[in-house]
Scaffold this motif. Structure first.
Motif, short mmCIF file in Angstrom:
data_model
loop_
_atom_site.label_atom_id
_atom_site.label_comp_id
_atom_site.label_asym_id
_atom_site.label_seq_id
_atom_site.Cartn_x
_atom_site.Cartn_y
_atom_site.Cartn_z
N SER A 160 0.73 -1.26 -0.04
CA SER A 160 -0.17 0.08 -0.09
C SER A 160 0.91 1.32 0.16
O SER A 160 2.08 1.39 0.54
CB SER A 160 -0.97 -0.01 1.29
N PRO A 161 0.48 2.22 -0.64
CA PRO A 161 1.18 3.58 -0.47
C PRO A 161 1.26 4.48 0.71
O PRO A 161 0.40 3.88 1.47
CB PRO A 161 0.59 4.34 -1.68
N ALA A 162 1.81 5.45 0.62
CA ALA A 162 1.98 6.34 1.88
C ALA A 162 0.82 7.21 1.90
O ALA A 162 0.52 7.71 3.11
CB ALA A 162 3.50 7.19 1.65
N SER A 165 -4.99 8.81 1.76
CA SER A 165 -6.32 8.46 1.05
C SER A 165 -6.47 6.90 0.25
O SER A 165 -7.40 6.25 -0.21
CB SER A 165 -6.49 9.46 -0.21
N GLY A 166 -5.12 6.09 0.40
CA GLY A 166 -5.08 4.79 -0.29
C GLY A 166 -4.65 4.97 -1.54
O GLY A 166 -4.17 3.82 -1.97
N LEU A 167 -4.39 6.26 -1.87
CA LEU A 167 -3.70 6.43 -3.13
C LEU A 167 -2.32 6.90 -2.86
O LEU A 167 -1.97 7.55 -1.80
CB LEU A 167 -4.46 7.55 -4.16
N THR A 309 2.49 0.66 5.45
CA THR A 309 1.11 0.85 5.51
C THR A 309 0.41 -0.61 5.01
O THR A 309 -0.93 -0.36 4.88
CB THR A 309 0.72 1.98 4.83
N GLY A 310 0.86 -1.54 4.81
CA GLY A 310 -0.10 -2.95 4.77
C GLY A 310 0.38 -3.33 3.09
O GLY A 310 1.11 -2.55 2.44
N TYR A 311 -0.46 -4.21 2.69
CA TYR A 311 -0.27 -4.84 1.50
C TYR A 311 -1.85 -5.42 0.97
O TYR A 311 -2.76 -5.08 1.78
CB TYR A 311 0.46 -6.07 1.61
N ARG A 312 -1.83 -5.44 -0.19
CA ARG A 312 -3.26 -5.43 -0.97
C ARG A 312 -3.12 -6.69 -1.93
O ARG A 312 -2.15 -7.11 -2.28
CB ARG A 312 -3.78 -4.36 -1.86
N PRO A 313 -4.23 -7.23 -2.04
CA PRO A 313 -4.59 -8.49 -2.95
C PRO A 313 -4.51 -8.07 -4.48
O PRO A 313 -4.88 -7.15 -4.84
CB PRO A 313 -5.83 -9.06 -2.70
N ASP A 314 -3.57 -8.66 -5.28
CA ASP A 314 -3.54 -8.58 -6.67
C ASP A 314 -4.72 -9.57 -7.28
O ASP A 314 -4.60 -10.64 -7.36
CB ASP A 314 -2.26 -9.25 -7.39
N PRO A 423 4.98 -10.00 7.20
CA PRO A 423 5.61 -8.60 7.14
C PRO A 423 4.69 -7.74 6.41
O PRO A 423 3.70 -7.92 5.82
CB PRO A 423 6.63 -9.07 6.13
N GLY A 424 4.79 -6.31 6.57
CA GLY A 424 4.43 -5.45 5.93
C GLY A 424 3.04 -4.89 6.72
O GLY A 424 1.99 -5.00 5.97
N THR A 425 3.16 -4.69 8.00
CA THR A 425 1.95 -4.46 8.79
C THR A 425 1.43 -3.09 8.98
O THR A 425 2.31 -2.32 9.07
CB THR A 425 2.06 -5.30 9.96
#
Length: 447
Positions: A160-162, A165-167, A309-314, A423-425
């Protein structure tokens, strides 16, 4: 076509994907594991320097253990805490070797559908096998037919980006040379030189951020780390649950990780900036970065930024399948309320299996970290129980598939303020469980 003669395709040769393959073999069903990386556990190897906060007894799947035992494999000390590298070399690679040519590496899944049916077509859909499109590193392409598909590809490749807004924040991509989305390996001389004596922003509030804070604090106290300082940026405030459950955590190493992060702040190695949602990165004339908040605040320049800031599913390669996903978490609809980080910590997630993981498209399952979408409450033992149930359902043993039992360790904090073990929490604004990969002093994946 008799689809039962076809293999079950498992996407991803990580801990949960290989466990799924072991359960399939135990059931007499042929698996075909497709791994984009060059070796089993490719994602885990990328955080090989991070120590898990679960012991070996909690990160080895039972079916995998049986399969490995037949090869003469020796189980590591059950009470010891492996690093990501240990996990990959001493467990995942031997398990992949035991599965033999059922595991293919260097293979990227580019699409999954029903043979001869796009997602619009109803007629004869459920009688058609799945068709999995794959691409090899040398440019070759192939179509693989499957009776079922288990997607255990995780979320590691989509950080996830910085931006709050999630973008991506404005200027985030342009500043890529000074931003990393991984916990840096400060034992590597080149990486260490990048942060030693520098001012670094750590954005995030979960286990990965704790890890980075602890590592940078250690560097600040070292002979070559004079002048090293961290600016810890949180989107919310600091409360009693910010650092997890401490000594009350049923996973002691997980609690110790939060205490190490707290010590970094208490000892003056890190300054906390709370309620800051990153709007933009600006680069000064000296190349340093200035972070701007949505509320107009401008922080003092930093040399580097670590975004955790986390990870997202592809989900892109699953576009032709009929998935039923929650519109917030991107997790299966029936699973989403059970793992909502606004309500649950790692230890309060209800047991779940094939029914909660099913979709309108019968025969396809998202398991492991990917099944949790953007939720951060996932533990390795959860994934192992998921695939046990899913494989039993594929085998037609619904009694076993429905008998889902899972006891998760409490985080030691109230309600939804737990810690995630991969990782990436990150943590949600309202105090939910963190999400992502890479912790320490005794790290990411857990039981």
């Amino acid at each position: 076509m008799n689809t039962h003669q076809l293999p079950v395709v498992v996407i991803g040769a990580g801990p949960v994907g290989l466990a799924a393959a072991a359960h399939l073999v135990e059931r007499g069903i042929e698996p075909l594991v497709l791994e984009a990386g060059g070796r089993a556990g490719a994602a885990v190897r990328e955080w090989s320097h991070v120590r898990l906060f679960s012991t070996w007894s909690e990160v080895v799947d039972p079916a995998a253990d049986k399969l490995l035992a037949a090869t003469g494999w020796t189980h590591p000390d059950p009470a010891a805490y492996p690093s990501g590298g240990d996990w990959a070399e001493q467990y995942l690679q031997p398990l992949s070797d035991a599965l033999g040519d059922r595991v293919r590496t260097g293979v990227t899944v580019t699409g999954v559908s029903r043979a001869g049916r796009d997602r619009i077509v109803d007629a004869g859909r459920e009688t058609q096998p799945f068709v999995v499109h794959v691409a090899y590193a040398d440019g070759r392409e192939e179509r693989v037919l499957a009776r079922a598909v288990i997607d255990a590809s995780g979320t590691w490749t989509v950080p996830s980006p910085a931006g709050g807004s999630g973008l991506p924040a404005l200027g985030e991509k342009a500043a890529a040379d000074r931003i990393t989305y991984r916990v840096p390996d400060l034992a590597d001389p080149g990486v260490r030189a990048r942060y030693a004596g520098r001012r670094t922003a750590v954005i995030g509030s979960g286990a990965s951020a704790f890890t980075a804070l602890a590592h940078l604090a250690e560097l600040a106290g070292a002979r070559d780390g004079t002048g090293t300082h961290t600016v810890w940026i949180l989107r919310r405030g600091i409360s009693g649950s910010t650092f997890g459950g401490g000594t009350a955590d049923q996973l002691p190493a997980r609690g110790a990780l939060g205490l190490a992060a707290k010590a970094a702040v208490d000892d003056g190695h890190a300054d906390a900036v709370t309620g800051f949602r990153t709007e933009a990165f600006e680069r000064g004339a000296d190349g340093r970065l200035v972070l701007l908040g949505e509320d107009g605040r401008r922080l003092d320049p930093v040399d580097e930024a670590i975004v955790l800031t986390g990870y997202r599913p592809d989900l892109s390669f699953l576009a032709e399948l009929r998935l039923g996903l929650d519109d917030r978490l991107q997790a299966p609809v029936a699973l989403a309320p059970l793992i909502d980080p606004n309500q649950h910590s790692c230890g309060t997630v209800s047991p779940h299996g094939h029914r909660e993981l099913s979709h309108p498209e019968p025969g396809v399952y998202l398991v492991g970290m990917k099944s949790y979408g953007r939720a951060p409450t996932f533990l390795a033992t959860t994934g192992y129980e998921q695939v046990r149930s899913v494989v039993a359902a594929i085998a037609g043993d619904l009694d076993s598939a429905d008998r889902v039992e899972l006891a998760l360790p409490e985080t030691g904090v109230c309600g939804g303020a737990g810690l995630f073990d991969t990782p990436g929490t990150r943590q949600t604004d309202r105090g939910g469980c963190c999400a992502g990969p890479e912790p320490q002093p005794v790290g990411p994946w857990a039981s």
